[in-house]
Design a protein around this motif. Structure first.
Motif, PDB file in Angstrom:
ATOM      1  N   THR A  77      33.156  -1.364  55.242  1.00  0.00           N
ATOM      2  CA  THR A  77      34.250  -2.236  54.834  1.00  0.00           C
ATOM      3  C   THR A  77      33.994  -2.867  53.475  1.00  0.00           C
ATOM      4  O   THR A  77      32.843  -3.054  53.070  1.00  0.00           O
ATOM      5  CB  THR A  77      34.489  -3.368  55.852  1.00  0.00           C
ATOM      6  OG1 THR A  77      33.311  -4.171  55.936  1.00  0.00           O
ATOM      7  CG2 THR A  77      34.861  -2.829  57.225  1.00  0.00           C
ATOM      8  N   VAL A  78      35.088  -3.170  52.803  1.00  0.00           N
ATOM      9  CA  VAL A  78      35.063  -3.909  51.547  1.00  0.00           C
ATOM     10  C   VAL A  78      36.197  -4.918  51.613  1.00  0.00           C
ATOM     11  O   VAL A  78      37.351  -4.542  51.864  1.00  0.00           O
ATOM     12  CB  VAL A  78      35.273  -2.983  50.323  1.00  0.00           C
ATOM     13  CG1 VAL A  78      35.373  -3.795  49.041  1.00  0.00           C
ATOM     14  CG2 VAL A  78      34.175  -1.957  50.213  1.00  0.00           C
ATOM     15  N   GLU A  79      35.868  -6.178  51.408  1.00  0.00           N
ATOM     16  CA  GLU A  79      36.895  -7.210  51.367  1.00  0.00           C
ATOM     17  C   GLU A  79      37.332  -7.399  49.922  1.00  0.00           C
ATOM     18  O   GLU A  79      36.519  -7.354  49.000  1.00  0.00           O
ATOM     19  CB  GLU A  79      36.357  -8.515  51.933  1.00  0.00           C
ATOM     20  CG  GLU A  79      36.047  -8.417  53.416  1.00  0.00           C
ATOM     21  CD  GLU A  79      35.598  -9.729  54.021  1.00  0.00           C
ATOM     22  OE1 GLU A  79      35.763 -10.783  53.359  1.00  0.00           O
ATOM     23  OE2 GLU A  79      35.085  -9.698  55.142  1.00  0.00           O
ATOM     24  N   PHE A  80      38.637  -7.577  49.741  1.00  0.00           N
ATOM     25  CA  PHE A  80      39.154  -7.810  48.404  1.00  0.00           C
ATOM     26  C   PHE A  80      40.398  -8.664  48.507  1.00  0.00           C
ATOM     27  O   PHE A  80      40.894  -8.943  49.596  1.00  0.00           O
ATOM     28  CB  PHE A  80      39.428  -6.497  47.663  1.00  0.00           C
ATOM     29  CG  PHE A  80      40.483  -5.626  48.292  1.00  0.00           C
ATOM     30  CD1 PHE A  80      41.788  -5.638  47.817  1.00  0.00           C
ATOM     31  CD2 PHE A  80      40.181  -4.788  49.356  1.00  0.00           C
ATOM     32  CE1 PHE A  80      42.759  -4.844  48.396  1.00  0.00           C
ATOM     33  CE2 PHE A  80      41.145  -3.978  49.928  1.00  0.00           C
ATOM     34  CZ  PHE A  80      42.447  -4.008  49.445  1.00  0.00           C
ATOM     35  N   GLY A  81      40.877  -9.117  47.364  1.00  0.00           N
ATOM     36  CA  GLY A  81      42.052  -9.969  47.368  1.00  0.00           C
ATOM     37  C   GLY A  81      42.770  -9.925  46.046  1.00  0.00           C
ATOM     38  O   GLY A  81      42.391  -9.215  45.129  1.00  0.00           O
ATOM     39  N   THR A  82      43.819 -10.711  45.984  1.00  0.00           N
ATOM     40  CA  THR A  82      44.553 -10.849  44.738  1.00  0.00           C
ATOM     41  C   THR A  82      44.044 -12.093  44.031  1.00  0.00           C
ATOM     42  O   THR A  82      43.417 -12.956  44.643  1.00  0.00           O
ATOM     43  CB  THR A  82      46.061 -11.000  45.009  1.00  0.00           C
ATOM     44  OG1 THR A  82      46.276 -12.195  45.754  1.00  0.00           O
ATOM     45  CG2 THR A  82      46.602  -9.807  45.786  1.00  0.00           C
ATOM     46  N   ALA A  83      44.299 -12.178  42.751  1.00  0.00           N
ATOM     47  CA  ALA A  83      43.880 -13.369  42.007  1.00  0.00           C
ATOM     48  C   ALA A  83      44.533 -14.609  42.600  1.00  0.00           C
ATOM     49  O   ALA A  83      43.962 -15.699  42.571  1.00  0.00           O
ATOM     50  CB  ALA A  83      44.231 -13.215  40.541  1.00  0.00           C
ATOM     51  N   ASN A  84      45.708 -14.444  43.206  1.00  0.00           N
ATOM     52  CA  ASN A  84      46.421 -15.568  43.820  1.00  0.00           C
ATOM     53  C   ASN A  84      45.824 -15.942  45.169  1.00  0.00           C
ATOM     54  O   ASN A  84      46.155 -16.996  45.713  1.00  0.00           O
ATOM     55  CB  ASN A  84      47.896 -15.228  44.021  1.00  0.00           C
ATOM     56  CG  ASN A  84      48.583 -14.906  42.708  1.00  0.00           C
ATOM     57  OD1 ASN A  84      48.010 -15.100  41.653  1.00  0.00           O
ATOM     58  ND2 ASN A  84      49.789 -14.419  42.778  1.00  0.00           N
ATOM     59  N   GLY A  85      44.977 -15.078  45.736  1.00  0.00           N
ATOM     60  CA  GLY A  85      44.399 -15.340  47.053  1.00  0.00           C
ATOM     61  C   GLY A  85      43.370 -16.451  47.046  1.00  0.00           C
ATOM     62  O   GLY A  85      42.994 -16.968  48.089  1.00  0.00           O
ATOM     63  N   GLY A  86      42.894 -16.821  45.857  1.00  0.00           N
ATOM     64  CA  GLY A  86      42.000 -17.951  45.737  1.00  0.00           C
ATOM     65  C   GLY A  86      40.536 -17.671  46.030  1.00  0.00           C
ATOM     66  O   GLY A  86      39.699 -18.532  45.838  1.00  0.00           O
TER      67      GLY A  86
END
Length: 144
Positions: free
Chosen positions: A28-37
């Motif tokens: 697994t790899v966790e990632f997000g958007t810049a807006n996700g904080g």
């Protein structure tokens, strides 16, 4: 080439602006958007990491046959733009900073480094080759 050329990654939303990608082997790899904080990688940063990681792996295999590096860093940069073609990355650049120990083995590794980088870029790195040659991406919505 493997018996099954298909690769698969599933992306699940884990919260506002946050996601987890899971491969067929359970990694697994966790990632997000810049807006996700969060501090997770963004999808664009994962693209840069994939380019750098792919070519780094190729070069590592070729050079460490001769000597273990003292230092091995790959930096990937690019500009995120939005224009008539939509959002995309331009001016992608990969920079290797690799050092080897003094001596005959280190000299051999240093000597093949430029060719290893070129072969990875021109033929071996699936990620950068896909980006450079371009490939269609199809998008569908599965009935729930």
């Amino acid at each position: 080439m493997s018996d099954n050329p298909q690769r698969l990654v599933t992306v699940d939303r884990t919260g506002p602006g946050r996601f987890t990608a899971t491969n067929a082997r359970g990694g697994t790899v966790e990632f997000g958007t810049a807006n996700g904080g969060g501090t997770e990688f963004t999808p664009v940063e994962l693209l840069l990491a994939a380019i750098g990681g792919c070519t780094a792996a190729d070069v590592d295999v070729a050079t460490t046959r001769h000597a273990e590096p003292d230092g091995f860093t790959v930096t990937v940069t690019g500009n995120k733009v939005s224009d008539d073609l939509g959002n995309r990355m331009t001016d992608l650049a990969v920079t290797f900073s690799v050092t080897f120990p003094e001596g005959e083995a280190g000299d051999r590794a240093r000597a093949i480094l430029p060719r290893a980088v070129a072969v990875s870029h021109d033929r071996l790195c699936t990620v950068s080759r896909t980006v450079e040659t371009g490939t269609p991406v199809t998008v569908t919505i599965k009935d729930a």
